[in-house]
Every structure is written in C-alpha cells, then in structure tokens.
Design a protein around this motif. Structure first.
Motif, PDB file in Angstrom:
ATOM      1  N   CYS A  78       0.858  -1.196   0.000  1.00  0.00           N
ATOM      2  CA  CYS A  78       0.000   0.000   0.000  1.00  0.00           C
ATOM      3  C   CYS A  78       0.891   1.242   0.000  1.00  0.00           C
ATOM      4  O   CYS A  78       0.837   2.060   0.932  1.00  0.00           O
ATOM      5  N   ILE A 100       0.712   2.109   5.860  1.00  0.00           N
ATOM      6  CA  ILE A 100      -0.290   2.888   5.141  1.00  0.00           C
ATOM      7  C   ILE A 100      -0.088   4.356   5.495  1.00  0.00           C
ATOM      8  O   ILE A 100       0.020   4.712   6.673  1.00  0.00           O
ATOM      9  N   CYS A 153      -5.770  -2.757   0.447  1.00  0.00           N
ATOM     10  CA  CYS A 153      -5.406  -1.807   1.498  1.00  0.00           C
ATOM     11  C   CYS A 153      -6.627  -1.368   2.298  1.00  0.00           C
ATOM     12  O   CYS A 153      -6.535  -1.139   3.509  1.00  0.00           O
TER      13      CYS A 153
END
Length: 427
Positions: A170, A311, A344
C-alpha cells in the motif's frame, strides 16, 4: 592473534576463531602474495558465505571493511583448516567495535534462509536464462523492470508495482521518497531523486525491496529518532548487521512484575505504530516468537520488521492496478508468485493489536498473577484478540489491559530503561 568467541543464535552454539585476511583480496576473490597456501581455499568460501559472490543481487557492502579488519568478530569461515560453521542459520551473534577497545554485541542476519536464497537464485536462472546456473546479477539486469529503474530519476509507484513485500503493498509517493532519501547503502543520501545512485545501487535497492524490507525499515525509521527498531549498522553481501536483542520468547517465564512491564511496553509500541507524528500507520501481517526483542536494559523493540506494512494516513494510498498483472521475477524471489494479498482498504486500524493480543501477550502473561487479577487479564485479552468486534471495542480492551497491568509494574532499578525516571514520574 586468534580470538575465541562464543556465539548463540537460533539455539545453536558455535565456537569462533577469526584470523586477519586482506580485505581487498576477499572482495576480488584473489589471494595476497604473502598469504599462506593454507588460507587460499577459504577466500572463495568467504565471498559465498557473505553473499558477495551474488552482488549486486544483494543488500550492500557498507560494512564489509569492518568484517575484514576484525572490527566485527564473527565466525571461523575464513580459516580453511577448521570445521566451518553452518551457513544455513538465519542469524549469528557477533561483536562490533569502532576503536578496538570497547566491544558490543551485534546480530548478523540473513534476508532469507540459505535454502530460500538458493531456491530464489535457481528460479532466476531457470526462468530468465533457461539454465541451471547463471550470473544472477546479469540475468536481473536484463529484465524489463530493472531497465525501467535504470532510466528512472525518482522512485515512483509504477516501479514497485507487483513487489510482494508488506512495506510496498500500500505504498505512497511520500513513503517511496523517504526510502530513497534515507537509503544508507549509498553516499550523499538526502535527496528524493536517485541521481546519486549508481546502476548497482539501484539493483541492490530493488533486490532488497523485493526480498525482505527489514533493513530498509531500520534505515528509514531509525532508533536514534525514537522508533522501536534495532539500529542498522550496515550490510555485507546478503548479511545485515544490527544491534543485538534477545527474542521476547526467552522472557515468557519471567517474574510477574517483569511480564507486566514487557506487556505494557508491547502495547505502547503497537500504539506508536498506529498513532505517530508522521501519520504512518504500521501494521503487522504476521507475528511470531522472534518478532519482538528486548535489549539488555529491558527496553522492548521490534526485532523483525520484515512483516510490517505501512499505510500513509497523510497522503493516502494510491489505488494500484491489479498487482497480478505486474508480476515478474522480482515478485517471486521470496513469495509465491500466485499469492493474493488483501486490499489496502480491508486492513483494520486495530490489526496489529488483534494479532499481538492473540499470539504474543497470552504466552507472556499466562498464569502469572493472582486468580482474580489473572481472570481480568484473560478477559481483556480475549476481547482484544476478537477480530469480529468493532475496532473501538478492541481498543478499549487494550486500554483496560494496560490499566490492570500498570500497578503490577513496580519502580526499581531492575527496570534499567526507565529507572530512576519512574520515581519522579509517578503520579
């Protein structure tokens, strides 16, 4: 002069003997005219043991000089008349110095096991050259992906699509810029552009990102800035050197007060991974008994960062195209090419908390306390580990667990990492 060392790693004991070879001869695979014939067979073995024979399909060479100047005391692999230590171990203990007077323990580890490396190298040769053996570097050099890397001035999202490591599932451009800016295996780091990268630097970075991003995470989130990772000291071939920690599993049978302290530290580490000033959300895809470690002062760290994904909460994650469409040989160096990874968007903010409450904390806190307190702890752990509950319920259970454990952690010199500060911070 020969120095005997004692190394314990992965439950294996090795007695070490370290002579003094010539550094340039090792790297070039040549023998100095003054070298004894007895030592000659050991030079090629030294290169193969370190993985230097596979460079630049390797991590780097930033710490090789210290190995061969005896500033890292290691194994007996450079002495041909001795029984060579096993090259299949995932890690080795060592001693490191900057002044030859004071020494500290370090961990010398591989990105993969030797078997996995051999399988990966064979896969490169058979799929790219249709031969059983080949020049790994030359084969990877000719790939379409690396040719794009050679032309690139900046590490962009399209260059890492299809790479299987959790760090890059991600990605954001901000994260990729941080990787380039802080990459320690090149000189003059600090720019988000790769103008200062040589072609071999690019191949080393691509190889590391494809196989195991543990050394990358240690570099871009350094311990000196407060991140809970060991210090990255450098690499040589396919080995990395970092500060040494004892695996958390060695502390499963400690006293209740120490168990409470380690559990609180672990919860604090997970919280810092979920909430930090840089707005990066770190999440584990897997944890085991080797994931966390403890320094000699009692400070708990993340010992193995290879299963950490990130992330970007500030920039967000760019919607990547179907990763399967971008699979190539770099997608298959350490993972099954057909592996399908979760999107994600499906990753919960409490994923790491749930995994730790399920896999690690129960082993650390099992049957440690009085029945009434143990019952409260077990109840909080069960709630915290329930992946079907709302995220707020999981978070609240973790907070409840911390409240139970805090009074069980006394303030005394046994906890060196926070003593005597705890005397003045007590409310």
């Amino acid at each position: 002069m020969r120095t005997w060392l004692y190394c314990l790693c992965s439950n294996f004991v090795v007695w070490l003997l370290y002579p003094s070879p010539n550094f340039s001869s090792i790297l070039e695979g040549k023998v100095s005219p003054t070298s004894s014939p007895r030592i000659k067979p050991s030079y090629s073995f030294g290169r193969a043991f370190l993985g230097l024979d596979k460079c630049n399909a390797c991590i780097g060479t930033s710490i090789c000089k210290k190995f061969f100047k005896e500033e890292i005391r290691f194994d007996s692999w450079l002495s041909s008349h001795l029984k060579l230590p096993p090259n299949y171990l995932p890690c080795y203990s060592g001693n490191y110095t900057d002044d030859t007077k004071s020494w500290r323990t370090v961990e010398i580890s591989r990105l993969m096991t030797k078997y996995q490396h051999d399988q990966s190298d064979n896969r490169i040769c058979t799929s790219l050259t249709f031969a059983k053996s080949c020049s790994i570097e030359r084969a990877l050099w000719k790939t379409e992906r690396f040719q794009k890397w050679l032309k690139a001035k900046r590490l962009t999202l399209d260059l890492v699509q299809g790479l299987p490591t959790p760090l890059l599932r991600c990605p954001s451009q901000r994260l990729l810029d941080r990787i380039v800016r802080r990459y320690a295996e090149v000189t003059d780091a600090g720019s988000i552009f790769m103008d200062h990268f040589s072609d071999r630097d690019k191949l080393r970075l691509l190889y590391t990102l494809s196989v195991n991003t543990h050394p990358i995470i240690l570099q871009i989130f350094p311990e000196a800035e407060g991140w809970p990772f060991p210090k990255y000291l450098g690499s040589c071939g396919r080995l990395i050197v970092s500060t040494s920690t004892r695996p958390l599993k060695e502390f499963y049978n400690v006293s209740p007060d120490m168990a409470a302290d380690l559990a609180l530290q672990l919860l604090a580490v997970i919280d810092s991974m979920m909430n930090n000033d840089l707005n990066y959300y770190f999440y584990f895809t897997h944890v085991d008994a080797e994931t966390f470690g403890v320094f000699t002062n009692g400070y708990l760290f993340i010992r193995d960062a290879s299963r950490l994904g990130i992330i970007d909460m500030q920039e967000g994650t760019t919607l990547m195209e179907d990763q399967q469409e971008h699979n190539d040989i770099f997608s298959c160096l350490a993972e099954d090419c057909q592996s399908v990874f979760p999107s994600c968007d499906s990753i919960k903010h409490t994923q790491s908390l749930i995994i730790v409450c399920e896999e690690v904390l129960p082993k650390l806190l099992k049957d440690k306390f009085l029945p009434s307190i143990q019952k409260e702890i077990d109840r909080a752990l069960a709630t915290c580990a329930d992946s079907f509950l709302a995220q707020q319920e999981v978070t609240s259970a973790a907070q409840k667990l911390a409240e139970i454990l805090k009074p069980l952690r006394p303030c005394h010199s046994h906890f060196a990492y926070r003593y005597p500060d705890c005397k003045y911070n007590a409310k």
